[in-house]
Design an enzyme around this catalytic site. Structure first.
Site, PDB file in Angstrom:
ATOM      1  N   ASP A  43       3.526  -2.161  -1.240  1.00  0.00           N
ATOM      2  CA  ASP A  43       3.114  -0.556  -1.392  1.00  0.00           C
ATOM      3  C   ASP A  43       2.821  -0.801  -0.064  1.00  0.00           C
ATOM      4  O   ASP A  43       2.569  -1.443   0.779  1.00  0.00           O
ATOM      5  CB  ASP A  43       2.228  -0.866  -2.622  1.00  0.00           C
ATOM      6  CG  ASP A  43       1.984   0.499  -2.707  1.00  0.00           C
ATOM      7  OD1 ASP A  43       2.225   1.125  -2.253  1.00  0.00           O
ATOM      8  OD2 ASP A  43       1.492   0.520  -4.036  1.00  0.00           O
TER       9      ASP A  43
ATOM     10  N   GLU B 197       4.677   1.664   5.071  1.00  0.00           N
ATOM     11  CA  GLU B 197       5.061   2.832   6.154  1.00  0.00           C
ATOM     12  C   GLU B 197       4.552   2.368   7.851  1.00  0.00           C
ATOM     13  O   GLU B 197       5.546   2.782   8.866  1.00  0.00           O
ATOM     14  CB  GLU B 197       4.175   4.123   5.861  1.00  0.00           C
ATOM     15  CG  GLU B 197       5.236   5.239   4.997  1.00  0.00           C
ATOM     16  CD  GLU B 197       3.913   4.210   3.634  1.00  0.00           C
ATOM     17  OE1 GLU B 197       4.181   4.919   2.493  1.00  0.00           O
ATOM     18  OE2 GLU B 197       3.136   4.253   3.727  1.00  0.00           O
TER      19      GLU B 197
ATOM     20  N   ASP C 236       3.322   8.344  -4.516  1.00  0.00           N
ATOM     21  CA  ASP C 236       2.481   9.069  -5.250  1.00  0.00           C
ATOM     22  C   ASP C 236       2.473  10.420  -5.271  1.00  0.00           C
ATOM     23  O   ASP C 236       1.901  11.159  -4.871  1.00  0.00           O
ATOM     24  CB  ASP C 236       0.978   8.861  -4.376  1.00  0.00           C
ATOM     25  CG  ASP C 236       0.735   7.131  -4.612  1.00  0.00           C
ATOM     26  OD1 ASP C 236       1.551   7.113  -5.040  1.00  0.00           O
ATOM     27  OD2 ASP C 236      -0.320   7.049  -3.682  1.00  0.00           O
TER      28      ASP C 236
END
Length: 660
Positions: free
Chosen positions: A378, A381, A448
């Site tokens: 998760d 980035e 999300d």
């Protein structure tokens, strides 16, 4: 100055630049240009070139040059302008932009390492790929796309064109691509080089095959991964997670994976279970295994001061630096923050080989040793504000030059660690990816996203562009992430329609932060219920039937996994992938094919009980519900009761029996 042939490539040296054009795999070339030297070790997605048998290079007396490699021919003018042609027909596929009088040429080498590449724009050209962007478009002609990573944005700089070429912008720098009417312009913020790869293909399948040959084939999907994944924000304890898995089995519902989300650890950067909430993870994994369920665990790249790893990583230079000095930090929830709720946290540097080794050692010792081999990478980035992301300095270079290496090397860390342990079929759930991520078993999800029908509509197009970017295993949070009231009839309809779409997605995963949401953004946050029985009796019956349908589809998905592994063909793909000669198929952006034989038409409007469906020309199509067969090239109004979405099967395909 004229061209020369050096080491199997065309080269042109002037006072302004060095230009190198070389065969790079069958039917493809790589083009590099720099105002200095062409660095063979510059980072990117292209490793050693596959063989290019029969490539022909020639230089003429007028200062021009020509390279022919399979289906692709390159004509290089004496002034350095390149044209890419289909070698058989001579048709122009792509060409450098013809400069206006006194204007810069097609390649720009600017101060500070910024570079640009300008190509001609073409009327009627359709452009796909570029990773995951939620603009709601399949054809991205006319768009300006920032080449950045972020929650819901995963840049993969591979472009598929309806003109019959594919182009990889082989530069991990941040930047943008402008897909204008008369010009396509690629911009790199740093790195000081132009580096791209072009292939010619008569079909989209040939283009994806060529692209994944040079950037890496995806591994076979693990057998367990093709089933249903259950997740929510978040199961807070071992007992809570096990109770859900047990109930699935008690109800006779298929369940392949259950996810242990974030803050199952004491501190960010511990990368282990918190002992009071997860007192016996080995016993938990064993019970899940006995139930036929895999455990996936969340792994974040954030490192909290005082965690098990912080001092070691900082001392070894394995944390991301800040261009303004010191470590790059960003506030995240912490159990130690008290009333402040958050603390500034650092980031492990995935671009540093030593940092990857150190993190894998933690994952191996604290998870894999217990039987956990699926990791949810998760916030990879990494998750930063835009301003903070621009200040990041990695071992591989500043963000402007190297930012996109982070997610792909983070995924590589897990794949290589598992390979050392004898597992050659890795699969990591990732929120970010770049060119080549597919070869490390990246299963990209869309981040999300909102919990609305409009959001579902955007996912359909986003997933198809991901497919055309070389990533075969893609998924969404079924139902969306942020919100959704399980007791609201309107949201129940969203959830049902999304679940039906997810049944035919490459990976089927239910996740979200349902109402009632936790009141604070803190380490003890948890959302409302999000199991298939959480949405009322009517929805439960529909979801149950689709779980059973997914289970019946798994042998078909196994076949698609083999195809993806051999050729890069994505399981979920646009209609034009298999029907490129059907002009109308190129215009359909809200349907998809699951493999060559199953056509899916998602429903993404509230209250809709029919929808228009186009059946591509070149096959006849069976409705497995009614048994009727319809000729390809037909548009019809298909029934779409709440219980199902329109699905058609290519006549004669074996998978039809699994859909009835």
């Amino acid at each position: 100055m004229s061209y020369t042939i050096r080491a199997g490539a065309l080269e042109r040296h002037t006072a302004e630049e060095i230009l190198r054009i070389e065969p790079w795999g069958p039917h493809a070339v790589r083009v590099r240009a720099s105002s200095g030297t062409v660095d063979p070790a510059a980072p990117g997605a292209l490793d050693n070139p596959p063989p290019s048998p029969g490539a022909e290079l020639s230089v003429s007396d007028d200062g021009c040059a020509r390279l022919v490699n399979g289906r692709l021919a390159v004509e290089a003018s004496a002034h350095g302008r390149l044209r890419f042609l289909h070698a058989d027909s001579g048709r122009e596929l792509l060409a450098d932009k013809t400069p206006y009088h006194h204007h810069e040429g097609p390649r720009v080498h600017a101060a500070g390492g910024r570079t640009e590449q300008h190509f001609e724009g073409y009327d009627g050209e359709r452009l796909h790929g570029l990773g995951q962007h939620l603009h709601g478009l399949l054809d991205q002609k006319g768009c300006v796309i920032d080449l950045v990573q972020g929650n819901t944005v995963a840049t993969i700089p591979f472009l598929h064109s309806s003109r019959g070429y594919g182009l990889l912008w082989n530069n991990p720098a941040t930047g943008r691509v402008e897909l204008g009417t008369d010009t396509t312009r690629w911009v790199a913020d740093g790195g000081g080089r132009v580096d791209y790869w072009v292939t010619a293909g008569d079909t989209p399948a040939q283009i994806i095959d060529a692209y994944t040959l040079v950037t890496g084939r995806p591994p076979l999907l693990p057998e367990w991964a093709s089933g249903f994944w259950q997740s929510k924000l978040r199961y807070r304890t071992q007992d809570e997670l096990l109770a859900v898995a047990r109930q699935y089995k008690e109800r006779g519902l298929p369940l392949s994976v259950i996810v242990c989300d974030f803050f199952h650890w004491p501190h960010m950067g511990d990368w282990r279970f918190e002992e009071s909430e997860w007192p016996d993870p080995a016993a938990m994994v064993k019970e899940l295994t006995d139930l036929g369920v895999r455990l996936a665990v969340s792994v974040w790249p954030t490192v909290e001061p005082g965690s098990d790893s912080f001092d070691e990583l900082r001392a070894s230079g394995h944390l991301v630096q800040d261009a303004d000095g010191g470590l790059l930090t960003f506030p995240w929830p912490s159990r130690e923050a008290g009333e402040a709720l958050t603390l500034p946290m650092a980031y492990y540097d995935a671009t540093h080989p030593g940092a990857r080794t150190a993190l894998w050692q933690r994952l191996n010792d604290n998870y894999r040793s217990l039987g956990v081999s699926c990791f949810w990478l998760d916030a990879c980035e990494p998750d930063l504000s835009r301003e903070a992301a621009e200040r990041a300095v990695y071992a591989a270079g500043p963000a402007a030059e190297a930012a996109h290496l982070y997610p792909v090397l983070h995924t590589r860390m897990v794949a290589e660690g598992l390979a050392e342990a004898g597992d050659d079929r890795p699969l990591s759930l990732v929120r970010s990816a770049w060119a080549g991520s597919q070869k490390y078993g990246a299963a990209l999800w869309s981040g999300d996203i909102p919990t609305t029908f409009d959001s579902l509509s955007r996912q359909i197009r986003a997933g198809l562009n991901v497919a055309m970017s070389g990533i075969p295993w893609w998924n969404t949070d079924i139902g969306g992430f942020g919100g959704g009231d399980p007791d609201d009839p309107a949201y129940r309809e969203v959830l049902v329609r999304w679940f039906q779409y997810g049944t035919f997605s490459p990976v089927m995963r239910l996740h979200g932060d349902r109402e009632p949401n936790h009141p604070t953004f803190s380490a003890d946050m948890s959302g409302g219920p999000n199991e298939v029985w959480s949405y009322g009796d009517e929805a439960y019956g529909i979801l149950r039937e689709h779980l059973l349908l997914r289970e019946r589809l798994r042998p078909y998905l196994r076949e698609l996994s083999d195809q993806a592994h051999r050729t890069g063909a994505p399981p979920m793909r646009p209609l034009f992938f298999d029907f490129p000669d059907d002009e109308r198929a190129w215009d359909v952006d809200d349907q998809f094919l699951l493999g060559p034989d199953v056509l899916v038409a998602p429903v993404y409007e509230a209250g809709a009980r029919t929808r228009r469906v186009y059946l591509p020309f070149g096959a006849r199509w069976l409705d497995p519900v009614t048994g009727s067969v319809v000729d390809g090239g037909t548009t019809l109004d298909a029934n779409a009761p709440l219980e199902r979405i329109p699905v058609f099967v290519r006549e004669g395909a074996d998978v039809a029996a699994r859909l009835s």
